[in-house]
Design a protein around this motif. Structure first.
Motif, PDB file in Angstrom:
ATOM      1  N   LEU A   1      -8.805   6.453   1.694  1.00  0.00           N
ATOM      2  CA  LEU A   1      -9.378   6.373   0.356  1.00  0.00           C
ATOM      3  C   LEU A   1     -10.422   5.276   0.244  1.00  0.00           C
ATOM      4  N   GLY A   2     -10.289   4.244   1.054  1.00  0.00           N
ATOM      5  CA  GLY A   2     -11.243   3.151   0.980  1.00  0.00           C
ATOM      6  C   GLY A   2     -11.019   2.132   2.072  1.00  0.00           C
ATOM      7  N   ASP A   3     -12.114   1.498   2.474  1.00  0.00           N
ATOM      8  CA  ASP A   3     -12.100   0.441   3.478  1.00  0.00           C
ATOM      9  C   ASP A   3     -13.203  -0.515   3.070  1.00  0.00           C
ATOM     10  N   ASP A   4     -12.829  -1.696   2.588  1.00  0.00           N
ATOM     11  CA  ASP A   4     -13.809  -2.610   2.027  1.00  0.00           C
ATOM     12  C   ASP A   4     -13.554  -4.035   2.517  1.00  0.00           C
ATOM     13  N   THR A   5     -14.601  -4.712   2.913  1.00  0.00           N
ATOM     14  CA  THR A   5     -14.525  -6.119   3.286  1.00  0.00           C
ATOM     15  C   THR A   5     -15.482  -6.894   2.409  1.00  0.00           C
ATOM     16  N   SER A   6     -15.016  -8.020   1.890  1.00  0.00           N
ATOM     17  CA  SER A   6     -15.851  -8.854   1.031  1.00  0.00           C
ATOM     18  C   SER A   6     -15.529 -10.323   1.270  1.00  0.00           C
ATOM     19  N   THR A   7     -16.392 -11.177   0.753  1.00  0.00           N
ATOM     20  CA  THR A   7     -16.191 -12.620   0.846  1.00  0.00           C
ATOM     21  C   THR A   7     -16.225 -13.194  -0.560  1.00  0.00           C
ATOM     22  N   THR A   8     -15.261 -14.058  -0.858  1.00  0.00           N
ATOM     23  CA  THR A   8     -15.208 -14.682  -2.176  1.00  0.00           C
ATOM     24  C   THR A   8     -16.194 -15.847  -2.240  1.00  0.00           C
ATOM     25  N   PRO A   9     -16.516 -16.324  -3.432  1.00  0.00           N
ATOM     26  CA  PRO A   9     -17.402 -17.478  -3.557  1.00  0.00           C
ATOM     27  C   PRO A   9     -16.858 -18.739  -2.869  1.00  0.00           C
ATOM     28  N   THR A  10     -15.535 -18.807  -2.682  1.00  0.00           N
ATOM     29  CA  THR A  10     -14.939 -19.973  -2.024  1.00  0.00           C
ATOM     30  C   THR A  10     -14.774 -19.774  -0.520  1.00  0.00           C
ATOM     31  N   GLY A  11     -15.272 -18.654   0.017  1.00  0.00           N
ATOM     32  CA  GLY A  11     -15.306 -18.460   1.462  1.00  0.00           C
ATOM     33  C   GLY A  11     -14.195 -17.644   2.073  1.00  0.00           C
ATOM     34  N   GLU A  12     -13.236 -17.165   1.294  1.00  0.00           N
ATOM     35  CA  GLU A  12     -12.184 -16.312   1.854  1.00  0.00           C
ATOM     36  C   GLU A  12     -12.764 -14.931   2.164  1.00  0.00           C
ATOM     37  N   THR A  13     -12.307 -14.355   3.268  1.00  0.00           N
ATOM     38  CA  THR A  13     -12.690 -13.001   3.631  1.00  0.00           C
ATOM     39  C   THR A  13     -11.543 -12.077   3.266  1.00  0.00           C
ATOM     40  N   ILE A  14     -11.847 -11.005   2.526  1.00  0.00           N
ATOM     41  CA  ILE A  14     -10.832 -10.056   2.078  1.00  0.00           C
ATOM     42  C   ILE A  14     -11.156  -8.688   2.668  1.00  0.00           C
ATOM     43  N   HIS A  15     -10.172  -8.102   3.355  1.00  0.00           N
ATOM     44  CA  HIS A  15     -10.322  -6.765   3.920  1.00  0.00           C
ATOM     45  C   HIS A  15      -9.245  -5.893   3.290  1.00  0.00           C
ATOM     46  N   GLU A  16      -9.674  -4.835   2.609  1.00  0.00           N
ATOM     47  CA  GLU A  16      -8.754  -3.931   1.926  1.00  0.00           C
ATOM     48  C   GLU A  16      -8.905  -2.524   2.479  1.00  0.00           C
ATOM     49  N   LYS A  17      -7.783  -1.835   2.641  1.00  0.00           N
ATOM     50  CA  LYS A  17      -7.787  -0.429   3.025  1.00  0.00           C
ATOM     51  C   LYS A  17      -6.758   0.310   2.176  1.00  0.00           C
ATOM     52  N   ALA A  18      -7.043   1.577   1.896  1.00  0.00           N
ATOM     53  CA  ALA A  18      -6.105   2.411   1.142  1.00  0.00           C
ATOM     54  C   ALA A  18      -6.136   3.829   1.691  1.00  0.00           C
ATOM     55  N   TRP A  19      -4.968   4.473   1.692  1.00  0.00           N
ATOM     56  CA  TRP A  19      -4.820   5.836   2.175  1.00  0.00           C
ATOM     57  C   TRP A  19      -4.015   6.659   1.183  1.00  0.00           C
ATOM     58  N   PHE A  20      -4.211   7.957   1.218  1.00  0.00           N
ATOM     59  CA  PHE A  20      -3.506   8.918   0.394  1.00  0.00           C
ATOM     60  C   PHE A  20      -2.558   9.696   1.298  1.00  0.00           C
ATOM     61  N   GLY A  21      -1.309   9.876   0.869  1.00  0.00           N
ATOM     62  CA  GLY A  21      -0.340  10.636   1.646  1.00  0.00           C
ATOM     63  C   GLY A  21       0.561  11.463   0.753  1.00  0.00           C
ATOM     64  N   MET A  22       1.404  12.262   1.368  1.00  0.00           N
ATOM     65  CA  MET A  22       2.330  13.114   0.615  1.00  0.00           C
ATOM     66  C   MET A  22       3.770  12.826   1.028  1.00  0.00           C
ATOM     67  N   LEU A  23       4.638  12.809   0.047  1.00  0.00           N
ATOM     68  CA  LEU A  23       6.084  12.760   0.236  1.00  0.00           C
ATOM     69  C   LEU A  23       6.626  14.103  -0.233  1.00  0.00           C
ATOM     70  N   THR A  24       7.884  14.374  -0.019  1.00  0.00           N
ATOM     71  CA  THR A  24       8.452  15.634  -0.509  1.00  0.00           C
ATOM     72  C   THR A  24       8.426  15.703  -2.031  1.00  0.00           C
ATOM     73  N   THR A  25       8.321  14.558  -2.696  1.00  0.00           N
ATOM     74  CA  THR A  25       8.298  14.523  -4.156  1.00  0.00           C
ATOM     75  C   THR A  25       6.894  14.401  -4.728  1.00  0.00           C
ATOM     76  N   GLY A  26       5.880  14.398  -3.889  1.00  0.00           N
ATOM     77  CA  GLY A  26       4.509  14.313  -4.382  1.00  0.00           C
ATOM     78  C   GLY A  26       3.695  13.279  -3.632  1.00  0.00           C
TER      79      GLY A  26
ATOM     80  N   PHE B   1       1.336   9.845  -2.825  1.00  0.00           N
ATOM     81  CA  PHE B   1       1.460   8.399  -2.942  1.00  0.00           C
ATOM     82  C   PHE B   1       0.258   7.770  -2.267  1.00  0.00           C
ATOM     83  N   ALA B   2       0.074   6.482  -2.486  1.00  0.00           N
ATOM     84  CA  ALA B   2      -0.986   5.736  -1.814  1.00  0.00           C
ATOM     85  C   ALA B   2      -0.365   4.571  -1.069  1.00  0.00           C
ATOM     86  N   LEU B   3      -0.892   4.312   0.126  1.00  0.00           N
ATOM     87  CA  LEU B   3      -0.559   3.130   0.911  1.00  0.00           C
ATOM     88  C   LEU B   3      -1.761   2.219   0.813  1.00  0.00           C
ATOM     89  N   ARG B   4      -1.537   0.981   0.423  1.00  0.00           N
ATOM     90  CA  ARG B   4      -2.620   0.003   0.318  1.00  0.00           C
ATOM     91  C   ARG B   4      -2.249  -1.220   1.133  1.00  0.00           C
TER      92      ARG B   4
END
Length: 191
Positions: free
Chosen positions: A69-94, A96-99
């Motif tokens: 669903l997404g793969d994003d890397t950014s840097t905060t004004p204070t210098g931290e590096t943030i890498h985020e990823k998200a995926w879409f999946g299915m369970l027997t009940t519907g 869900f997302a893994l982040r």
């Protein structure tokens, strides 16, 4: 921090809308208790069997053939590096997302693993999560930008925090269960 919050909110809205539209039939076919249990079980299997590890979670999502669903890397004004990823999946009940998110900075490295999905009743899900995950009194509660979050520090060990969040969206009620692990700078350097 504001940019990160906006990006996270937008990604959550996309995930939640996608989940609601594609899984409405599956979610309605199961009882609310089954749905709650399946989301909590997914959290336990994917996020708590070992300390959250960004690369391992990415590999696990790939092996499960989850849709990115997404793969994003950014840097905060204070210098931290943030890498985020998200995926879409299915369970027997519907659906869900893994982040997963990893933040590296002068304080150390924090890595999180979260499962989120639609639920019929926020209060019932919260009660089921507290009972199943054996959560005691929470350390903190916050409400911001329409998200109510409850925190349990020390869940699973030192540096671990469990966060239970509810998000009201036009498509319905969504819950997120997240395990956040913080390794302070001195410890991170030795790993």
């Amino acid at each position: 921090m504001c940019v990160k919050s906006i990006r996270s909110a937008l990604l959550a809205l996309i995930v939640c809308t996608t989940c609601a539209l594609t899984a409405r039939g599956a979610d309605e076919a199961r009882s609310p208790a089954e749905r709650d249990g399946s989301l909590i079980n997914a959290f336990q299997v994917m996020c708590t069997l070992q300390t959250p590890d960004f690369d391992h979670l990415s590999g696990q999502a790939g092996a499960m053939r989850m849709k990115m669903l997404g793969d994003d890397t950014s840097t905060t004004p204070t210098g931290e590096t943030i890498h985020e990823k998200a995926w879409f999946g299915m369970l027997t009940t519907g659906s869900f997302a893994l982040r997963t998110e990893q933040m590296r900075g002068i304080k150390g490295v924090s890595t999180s693993c979260a499962i989120e999905g639609s639920v019929a009743d926020v209060a019932a899900f919260r009660d089921a999560a507290i009972k199943t995950l054996r959560l005691g009194p929470s350390s903190e509660q916050r409400t911001a930008e329409g998200v109510h979050a409850t925190y349990w520090d020390g869940y699973g060990g030192e540096g671990d925090t469990l966060v239970l969040s509810d998000m009201e969206r036009p498509a319905g009620h969504f819950m997120q269960v997240k395990l956040l692990n913080m390794v302070k700078a001195a410890s991170a350097a030795s790993h």
